[in-house]
Design a protein around this motif. Structure first.
Motif, mmCIF file in Angstrom:
data_model
loop_
_atom_site.group_PDB
_atom_site.id
_atom_site.type_symbol
_atom_site.label_atom_id
_atom_site.label_comp_id
_atom_site.label_asym_id
_atom_site.label_seq_id
_atom_site.Cartn_x
_atom_site.Cartn_y
_atom_site.Cartn_z
ATOM 1 N N ILE A 91 5.231 -77.707 -59.997
ATOM 2 C CA ILE A 91 4.919 -78.779 -59.056
ATOM 3 C C ILE A 91 4.238 -78.160 -57.846
ATOM 4 C CG2 ILE A 91 6.746 -80.364 -59.776
ATOM 5 C CD1 ILE A 91 8.479 -79.279 -57.490
ATOM 6 N N ALA A 92 3.494 -78.989 -57.094
ATOM 7 C CA ALA A 92 2.782 -78.478 -55.924
ATOM 8 C C ALA A 92 2.477 -79.611 -54.964
ATOM 9 C CB ALA A 92 1.486 -77.789 -56.341
ATOM 10 N N PHE A 93 2.709 -79.375 -53.676
ATOM 11 C CA PHE A 93 2.304 -80.324 -52.649
ATOM 12 C C PHE A 93 0.844 -80.085 -52.274
ATOM 13 C CE2 PHE A 93 6.853 -80.974 -51.649
ATOM 14 C CZ PHE A 93 6.852 -82.357 -51.521
ATOM 15 N N SER A 94 0.136 -81.170 -51.916
ATOM 16 C CA SER A 94 -1.208 -81.054 -51.363
ATOM 17 C C SER A 94 -1.140 -80.339 -50.017
ATOM 18 C CB SER A 94 -1.824 -82.450 -51.197
ATOM 19 O OG SER A 94 -1.031 -83.240 -50.315
ATOM 20 N N PRO A 95 -2.267 -79.830 -49.493
ATOM 21 C CA PRO A 95 -2.223 -79.067 -48.240
ATOM 22 C C PRO A 95 -1.626 -79.822 -47.062
ATOM 23 C CG PRO A 95 -4.324 -78.754 -49.332
ATOM 24 C CD PRO A 95 -3.608 -79.827 -50.099
ATOM 25 N N ASN A 96 -1.807 -81.153 -47.026
ATOM 26 C CA ASN A 96 -1.222 -81.933 -45.931
ATOM 27 C C ASN A 96 0.162 -82.467 -46.259
ATOM 28 O OD1 ASN A 96 -1.729 -83.994 -47.724
ATOM 29 N ND2 ASN A 96 -3.206 -85.081 -46.427
ATOM 30 N N GLY A 97 0.687 -82.122 -47.441
ATOM 31 C CA GLY A 97 2.042 -82.510 -47.805
ATOM 32 C C GLY A 97 2.207 -83.945 -48.234
ATOM 33 N N SER A 98 1.109 -84.706 -48.325
ATOM 34 C CA SER A 98 1.228 -86.134 -48.613
ATOM 35 C C SER A 98 1.364 -86.436 -50.096
ATOM 36 C CB SER A 98 0.010 -86.881 -48.054
ATOM 37 O OG SER A 98 -1.181 -86.455 -48.714
ATOM 38 N N THR A 99 0.961 -85.518 -50.962
ATOM 39 C CA THR A 99 0.960 -85.763 -52.398
ATOM 40 C C THR A 99 1.684 -84.637 -53.120
ATOM 41 O OG1 THR A 99 -1.184 -86.885 -52.230
ATOM 42 C CG2 THR A 99 -0.472 -86.200 -54.433
ATOM 43 N N LEU A 100 2.566 -85.008 -54.041
ATOM 44 C CA LEU A 100 3.251 -84.033 -54.884
ATOM 45 C C LEU A 100 2.672 -84.128 -56.294
ATOM 46 C CD1 LEU A 100 5.510 -81.912 -55.278
ATOM 47 C CD2 LEU A 100 7.035 -83.810 -55.864
ATOM 48 N N VAL A 228 10.026 -58.534 -59.277
ATOM 49 C CA VAL A 228 11.202 -59.310 -58.900
ATOM 50 C C VAL A 228 11.848 -59.809 -60.189
ATOM 51 C CG1 VAL A 228 10.333 -60.051 -56.641
ATOM 52 C CG2 VAL A 228 9.829 -61.425 -58.680
ATOM 53 N N PRO A 229 13.112 -60.224 -60.148
ATOM 54 C CA PRO A 229 13.705 -60.834 -61.342
ATOM 55 C C PRO A 229 12.810 -61.956 -61.861
ATOM 56 C CG PRO A 229 15.398 -60.468 -59.691
ATOM 57 C CD PRO A 229 14.080 -60.148 -59.028
ATOM 58 N N GLN A 230 12.790 -62.140 -63.166
ATOM 59 C CA GLN A 230 11.887 -63.108 -63.795
ATOM 60 C C GLN A 230 11.890 -64.429 -63.033
ATOM 61 O OE1 GLN A 230 12.790 -64.931 -67.674
ATOM 62 N NE2 GLN A 230 10.858 -64.054 -68.393
ATOM 63 N N THR A 231 10.699 -64.809 -62.568
ATOM 64 C CA THR A 231 10.548 -65.917 -61.627
ATOM 65 C C THR A 231 9.695 -67.017 -62.233
ATOM 66 O OG1 THR A 231 10.844 -64.531 -59.666
ATOM 67 C CG2 THR A 231 9.558 -66.550 -59.390
ATOM 68 N N PHE A 232 10.177 -68.263 -62.133
ATOM 69 C CA PHE A 232 9.462 -69.412 -62.677
ATOM 70 C C PHE A 232 8.877 -70.324 -61.604
ATOM 71 C CE2 PHE A 232 11.986 -69.455 -66.915
ATOM 72 C CZ PHE A 232 11.232 -68.388 -67.360
ATOM 73 N N GLY A 233 9.078 -70.028 -60.338
ATOM 74 C CA GLY A 233 8.525 -70.846 -59.274
ATOM 75 C C GLY A 233 8.732 -70.149 -57.946
ATOM 76 N N ALA A 234 7.938 -70.510 -56.948
ATOM 77 C CA ALA A 234 8.086 -69.915 -55.622
ATOM 78 C C ALA A 234 7.701 -70.944 -54.568
ATOM 79 C CB ALA A 234 7.229 -68.653 -55.489
ATOM 80 N N ALA A 235 8.221 -70.758 -53.378
ATOM 81 C CA ALA A 235 7.933 -71.668 -52.263
ATOM 82 C C ALA A 235 8.021 -70.886 -50.974
ATOM 83 C CB ALA A 235 8.917 -72.842 -52.254
ATOM 84 N N THR A 281 7.977 -75.473 -55.029
ATOM 85 C CA THR A 281 6.879 -75.652 -54.083
ATOM 86 C C THR A 281 7.431 -75.948 -52.696
ATOM 87 O OG1 THR A 281 4.771 -76.824 -53.703
ATOM 88 C CG2 THR A 281 6.656 -78.158 -54.378
ATOM 89 N N SER A 282 6.561 -75.900 -51.713
ATOM 90 C CA SER A 282 6.853 -76.418 -50.373
ATOM 91 C C SER A 282 5.542 -76.925 -49.797
ATOM 92 C CB SER A 282 7.454 -75.340 -49.459
ATOM 93 O OG SER A 282 6.444 -74.601 -48.796
ATOM 94 N N THR A 283 5.606 -77.601 -48.685
ATOM 95 C CA THR A 283 4.398 -78.130 -48.059
ATOM 96 C C THR A 283 3.596 -77.050 -47.352
ATOM 97 O OG1 THR A 283 5.673 -78.689 -46.074
ATOM 98 C CG2 THR A 283 5.410 -80.417 -47.741
ATOM 99 N N GLN A 284 4.103 -75.808 -47.351
ATOM 100 C CA GLN A 284 3.393 -74.709 -46.683
ATOM 101 C C GLN A 284 2.796 -73.702 -47.663
ATOM 102 O OE1 GLN A 284 6.202 -73.139 -43.808
ATOM 103 N NE2 GLN A 284 6.271 -75.047 -42.656
#
Length: 450
Positions: A91-100, A228-235, A281-284
């Motif tokens: 998943i991913a937020f848009s740069p302005n955080g308005s859309t996931l 790093v330990p096996q990673t499936f997502g980051a924020a 994800t995160s908005t940043q």
């Protein structure tokens, strides 16, 4: 624990060996594009430092037997949970955080879809077929990395190729990104734009090994900085990167070196959730400073004064004042109220979200769309007789990132319990009020003395 995400699929994919998958050439374009180096390189292009953002929350999606969108604070505490309708590779937020955004996993041969998701409810709101080289990956697109860039495009990775892609979210058209993972490495599940301008990318050589972590420089050279330990997502929050591991741990990356290394990066496990993460994800993540913002205001009726036996109604209003979906959590310590009053059973309500009372503490948690409000109410009855300090004081405290009181005094209510209920009747004045006199000259309103 049994992870429900990519390992199950990877067992199918790796039956033909990852090395063979990476050796495939043709329209999918696994070679480095535009002259960017695909192998590890030190890279010399200077990255531009960015301002550190204020804290924001972290979002993750789980899959398999538990399809959920979960919002965490940076200590790993769950702020909200919403059901999802399918497995998303990330998943991913848009740069302005308005859309996931979310992308289906693993997708079908020649086809995969980009969805938009309501972060409050988890419902899908739109879908766009992805076309171009990303959709052409065989045997399936298996998109497991998705992050917005500051220009609004999405950067994506797949478990079935070392190539990295760009997606236009408006059209679904994919193109080759001018960098790729080194030979023998495919996407593990995410990309982050760091505060210095580099893109952090998580890879994997197989289904079980630790994830190699890379920096992609502005000149598109690629350098491994550790594992790093096996990673499936980051924020990312306030410049700090959090990796969501295949075993359900949320790991804070304590160091992101700028020089080449294959050593294990220092991490702190902030929470062992046991969840089957598919992405995060995160908005940043796009390198923008989008952060949640909400206010709370508290009122009571009667507002300042009550008597034994009176029922007092408290109302807390939470308003999302920011541009992104936000969790407006707060806690309300009732200790200074319940020494004089009793909580009325069945009166704790909220228009949305969840309210709980544990001991002397009331808490509320809920996620609000931009501009939305939630109203939380409860009632207490002043004890008869009141053997407390005859002062009911309590404060609602924001407990999620971005929370503030509407004004400096809007979160606290203080009510005095008067001993004499008749003092409020018409015609009766208190000693410190006009018309009430002490001593021999004291007289009732409406009488005269000469």
């Amino acid at each position: 624990m049994l992870n429900h995400r990519k390992p199950a699929l990877r067992r199918v994919l790796t039956s033909a060996a990852i090395g063979l998958v990476l050796a495939v050439t043709g329209p999918a374009g696994f070679a480095q594009a535009d002259g960017g180096a695909a192998s590890a390189s030190t890279g010399t292009t200077a990255s531009k430092a960015r301002a550190v953002c204020p804290p924001t929350t972290l979002w993750a999606n789980t899959g398999g037997t538990a399809l959920n969108l979960i919002q965490y604070d940076t200590a790993g505490n769950t702020l909200s949970t919403a059901p999802l309708v399918r497995d998303y590779g990330d998943i991913a937020f848009s740069p302005n955080g308005s859309t996931l955004y979310g992308v289906d996993f693993p997708g079908a041969a020649g086809s995969t879809t980009l969805y938009t998701i309501n972060p409050v409810t988890g419902a899908e709101t739109a879908s766009t077929p992805i076309t171009g080289p990303l959709a052409a990956i065989t045997p399936t697109p298996a998109v497991n990395g998705l992050t917005a860039r500051a220009d609004g495009t999405l950067i994506a990775g797949s478990f079935n190729t070392s190539q990295i892609f760009l997606i236009d979210p408006a059209t679904g058209v994919s193109t080759l990104f001018p960098a790729s993972f080194p030979a023998g490495i495919v996407s593990a599940g995410d990309f982050i734009t760091l505060d210095d301008g580099d893109i952090l990318a998580f890879g994997t050589p197989d289904t079980t090994s630790p994830s190699p972590v890379f920096r992609i420089r502005p000149d598109n050279t690629v350098i491994q900085i550790g594992t790093v330990p096996q990673t499936f997502g980051a924020a990312k929050s306030a410049g700090q990167v959090y990796a969501f591991a295949s075993n359900g741990d949320i790991n804070q990356l304590n160091s992101l070196p700028a020089t080449a290394s294959t050593a294990a990066l220092p991490i702190t496990t902030v929470k062992a959730t046991g969840s089957g993460f598919y992405g995060a994800t995160s908005t940043q993540d796009a390198g923008t400073c989008v952060a949640p913002a909400y206010t709370i205001a508290k009122r009571a009726a009667p507002a300042r004064k009550a008597h034994e036996g009176d029922t007092i109604t408290y109302r807390v209003t939470v308003r999302n004042t920011g541009a992104i979906a936000a969790t407006g959590d707060f806690s309300d310590d009732l200790g200074g109220v319940l020494d004089d009053a009793t909580l009325v059973p069945g009166t704790v309500t909220s228009t949305t979200g969840t309210t709980n009372v544990t001991g002397d503490t009331l808490t509320w948690t809920g996620t609000l769309a931009p501009g939305a409000t939630a109203t939380i109410t409860y009632q207490v009855t002043v004890n008869t007789p009141d053997t407390g300090d005859r002062l009911l004081t309590n404060t609602a405290v924001p407990t999620a990132p971005g929370g503030t009181c509407t004004t400096s005094r809007d979160c606290t209510v203080t009510i005095k319990v008067d001993k004499d209920k008749d003092c409020d009747k018409p015609g009766h004045h208190h000693g410190d009020e006009p018309g009430h006199h002490h001593g021999d000259g004291m007289r009732k309103q409406g009488t005269s003395s000469h």
